[in-house]
Scaffold this active site. Structure first.
Site, PDB file in Angstrom:
ATOM      1  CD  GLN A 177      -2.309   1.232   2.852  1.00  0.00           C
ATOM      2  OE1 GLN A 177      -1.583   0.903   3.788  1.00  0.00           O
ATOM      3  NE2 GLN A 177      -3.523   1.689   3.032  1.00  0.00           N
ATOM      4  CB  SER A 221       1.822   6.748   5.150  1.00  0.00           C
ATOM      5  OG  SER A 221       0.673   6.316   5.816  1.00  0.00           O
ATOM      6  CB  SER A 235       4.353  -3.744   5.910  1.00  0.00           C
ATOM      7  OG  SER A 235       2.997  -3.527   5.664  1.00  0.00           O
ATOM      8  CD  GLU A 238      -5.583  -0.098   7.689  1.00  0.00           C
ATOM      9  OE1 GLU A 238      -6.064   0.994   7.368  1.00  0.00           O
ATOM     10  OE2 GLU A 238      -4.390  -0.277   7.937  1.00  0.00           O
ATOM     11  CD  GLU A 294      -3.178  10.066  19.834  1.00  0.00           C
ATOM     12  OE1 GLU A 294      -2.701   9.398  18.893  1.00  0.00           O
ATOM     13  OE2 GLU A 294      -2.939   9.810  21.019  1.00  0.00           O
TER      14      GLU A 294
END
Lengths: 401, 376
Positions: free
Chosen positions: A120, A123, A155, A238, A371
């Site tokens: 993926q 990010s 990953s 996910e 958060e």
């Protein structure tokens, strides 16, 4: 999810018969495991809620657990598929929801059999929790896209054949509206995968540099500028990945620490006893909550508890691993291995207490920080109003970076 | 690994349609007859307990769910009783459910015998409330209290801080006699019952004095011990359901308020510092629901895990309910500290419930024994 009329009439017993027929036709002793998985896909028993021809039968999703259990009972349990989590859990549902017939036909089958691993590319160093702020650029050149940027926290990138990629196609509109979603060939020229060392010493993740990588427009998922909506499907899936089986009491890290307590009386102190019992209670409550969620899903009544399961797990894992180190005392001062290397598969259980403690720090960061998850619970489950936003109506290129 | 750990069950943790229907009827009755303003008005009156409401609950079958039909009960299970307890907690209703329907009936169901059957039928019809005469803080696993002596068909002694005793017309009294421990039935009229000022305004306590009170024996010896222990353990499982109801009210009421309360030009519920606390509370309440269902299921089925699940429920849900009620007071700000706002009724119930039938710490000590995690 699409439900063909034929599939809707299938019940658990009918599916068990199809499983039995498939197993009877393929002797486990002589059939290659990949060929067996391909046959299972072709029989529509890979994910029964997918449509026919895409590895499914258009049956209710709740019946999948029974199919998996029946395969396991007949000696065909799905094992060793940890390396396929991104393909199975994220890429497949997204391709199903937004893919063209050609994309479904090309990607789903080898994804399921494990012949092709996925990763993926979401990010970035400048876009973590604020994923929509990402800056990797995709610029159109005829019927291909030219991609430049840097991705992190990836990953499996070193083993992957394909990646799901989110890139910016229009910097002149507000950030959520200028994104598009692609399937990226990890073997393409300009894709550079480098191991990224974590505080545990090993490199479980990678950083991926993309330099003039060319992606055919036929590998775009969804419309240009629609990438954020497509990514929501990916991220939703996910967090839905709750297993079809019950976890036993003391099944997780709490079992390791409880057995340590039982086996090593000399380590015991009153304060640690109290801490252990508190965490034992928390772990058992979290296990029963996951079990209740599993029962809700099986009964076809998914609840919002799914978004909380990951949050609860990460907090618990961190506290239990901290207790494990303190309980060990002097032995807690040692560490098993700081070598910079890529781990093989899932090594958590085999590693020492120091690794448990350090690796669990990542649990509250990866897959949505605690958060962000709390904000999601507050806004989507409890319906509390959103914070005022300063970035919603500003072109991405004008945002402070 | 201990036996309790290996034998862990996978109980059904969802609510059945019958339970959903039962919840809806009880909730509708309580919304009509026992809204917050009415409870607030009651708690300084006399009596605090709402016996008209109690009789209406009895008419619905809600006061004697686990009592078999041949004894006039509903012949339902502790799962249904647990749902009723949730709703009574959500409304902090002033009815003798814990003292009579849970603890009193719980002991009587296990002693058996004709006298017990007669009282159970009266509890089921709402004609009678029979409470177990124990200090409310008594944890499961405690021995029968030592304060009452049995002698020649009479009881003498005292029990302090008994829940719902002022409402009861019958008392199930643990006592010690020449033949060892026993459970005895006493008419409340033959005992001195003195109300005391209680922390929990909605569940009044009373001291019980017995001075040669005529008593009918229900069980003696090991049978009495077993009935006493089982009543408290089942009581702990059902009390956790009540605490879940208290926590759910506190969370829902606070969330609703913070969606509309405006400060600094924004709804207070839009501030992240507030949101994250409420998200944490929601996670705790969701977990409490699973734990409460596991405890009710194990108790209903007489599963070997029943004692462990009841202790787990008390150890976990007590802290969630207290936190929920404390957060409700804090996040309501000034209005939450007033007498006119009902938040304090829930705070007092939550804190008292956390002590009732043993504190979380005592239940963790029980878990240490049941899960094979011995003390240092």
């Amino acid at each position: 999810m699409t439900s063909a009329p034929a599939g809707a009439s299938l019940d658990a017993a009918a599916l068990r018969r199809r499983v039995a027929d498939l197993v009877a036709a393929h002797d486990p002793a002589t059939t290659d495991p990949t060929a067996f998985l391909a046959a299972r896909f072709d029989a529509g028993l890979a994910w029964v809620h997918f449509p026919e021809g895409a590895g499914g039968l258009g049956a209710p999703r709740a019946l999948q657990a029974g199919v998996d259990a029946e395969f396991a009972r007949l000696g065909h349990a799905l094992t060793g598929r940890e390396g396929l989590v991104i393909g199975l859990g994220m890429a497949a549902p997204t391709i199903l929801a937004f893919g063209t017939p050609e994309q479904r036909a090309r990607f789903l089958r080898p994804l399921y059999t494990g012949e092709e691993v996925w990763c993926q590319l979401f990010s970035e160093p400048g876009a973590g929790s604020d994923l929509a702020a990402l800056g990797t650029r995709a610029v159109r050149d005829g019927d291909t896209w030219v991609v430049n940027g840097q991705k992190v926290w990836t990953s499996l990138a070193h083993r992957a054949r394909w990646a799901i990629l989110l890139a910016r196609t229009d910097p002149d509109v507000p950030k959520h509206r200028g994104l598009s979603y692609f399937i990226c060939d990890m073997h393409a020229e300009g894709v550079d995968v480098r191991p990224l060392r974590q505080l545990t010493g090993e490199a479980e993740f990678n950083e991926v540099y993309l330099t003039d990588v060319r992606i055919p427009d036929a590998h775009r998922l969804g419309e240009v500028g629609e990438g954020w909506r497509v990514a929501q499907t990916t991220l939703m899936n996910e967090r839905v990945s709750i297993g079809g089986h019950s976890e036993p009491r003391e099944g997780g890290l709490i079992g390791v620490v409880a057995d340590l307590w039982r086996d090593r009386p000399e380590l015991r102190t009153p304060g640690l006893h109290d801490a252990l019992l508190r965490l034992w209670v928390e772990a058992e409550a979290a296990r029963l909550t996951k079990e209740r969620l599993r029962q809700q899903l099986a009964a076809g009544q998914p609840g919002p508890e799914g978004s909380a399961a990951k949050y609860a797990f990460s907090r618990l894992n961190q506290e239990i691993s901290g207790l494990e180190l303190e309980l060990l005392g002097q032995e807690g001062l040692y560490y098993d291995d700081w070598t910079f290397r890529r781990p093989e598969g899932v090594e958590f259980a085999r590693r020492g207490a120091g690794f448990h403690y350090l690796r669990s720090r990542g649990n509250s960061i990866e897959g949505g920080t605690s958060e962000i998850l709390r904000t999601i619970i507050a806004e989507r489950v409890l319906g509390l109003p959103a914070e005022p936003r300063v970035d919603k109506d500003v072109a991405w290129k004008d945002l402070p970076k | 690994m201990s036996e309790a750990v290996e034998g862990a069950a996978v109980p059904g943790l969802l609510y059945s349609e019958v339970e959903d229907d039962l919840r809806a009827s009880v909730r509708a009755l309580l919304a009509d007859r026992s809204p917050a303003a009415a409870v607030l008005a009651r708690v300084e009156g006399d009596p605090v307990a709402d016996l008209d409401l109690w009789r209406e609950l009895a008419a619905m079958g809600a006061t004697a769910l686990p009592v078999p039909e041949e004894l006039g009960g509903a012949g339902a299970s502790l799962r249904e009783a647990s749902v009723v307890a949730e709703e009574l907690g959500r409304a902090v209703a002033c009815v003798p459910f814990l003292g009579s329907a849970v603890l009193g009936a719980g002991a009587l169901l296990r002693t058996g015998g004709e006298a017990a059957a007669g009282v159970l039928a009266d509890i089921a019809s709402g004609a009678s409330a029979a409470v177990l005469a124990v200090p409310l803080a008594t944890p499961p696993g405690a021995d029968l209290p030592a304060g009452v002596r049995a002698d020649g068909g009479t009881l003498t002694g005292a029990v302090r801080g008994v829940a719902d005793a002022a409402t009861a017309d019958r008392l199930v009294v643990p006592a010690h006699g020449p033949d060892g421990p026993g459970l005895y039935l006493v008419a409340a009229a033959d005992a001195g019952v003195t109300p005391v000022v209680s922390l929990d305004l909605t569940r009044p306590l009373a001291d019980v004095r017995l001075d040669g009170a005529p008593a009918q024996v229900l069980a003696t010896g090991p049978a009495a011990r077993e009935a006493f222990g089982a009543a408290l353990s089942t009581g702990a499982a059902l009390l956790a359901a009540e605490q879940l109801g208290v926590a759910e009210w506190a969370l829902a009421t606070t969330v609703d308020y913070l969606k509309t309360r405006t400060q600094f030009g924004r709804p207070v519920g839009s501030f992240q510092a507030v949101k994250h606390r409420l998200a944490d509370l929601w996670v705790g309440v969701s977990q409490a629901r699973a734990v409460v269902r596991a405890a009710a299921g194990a108790a209903a089925d007489g599963h070997p895990d029943a004692e462990l699940n009841a202790a787990l429920a008390q150890a976990f849900v007590s802290e969630v309910a207290v936190r929920a009620a404390e957060e409700a007071v804090q996040l309501h700000g000034g209005i939450g500290f007033t007498w006119e706002h009902p938040a304090h009724l829930y705070l007092k119930r939550a804190k008292a419930d956390a002590i009732a039938l043993g504190t979380a710490d005592r239940h963790r000590a029980a878990l240490a024994r049941l899960a094979g995690l011995p003390a240092a």
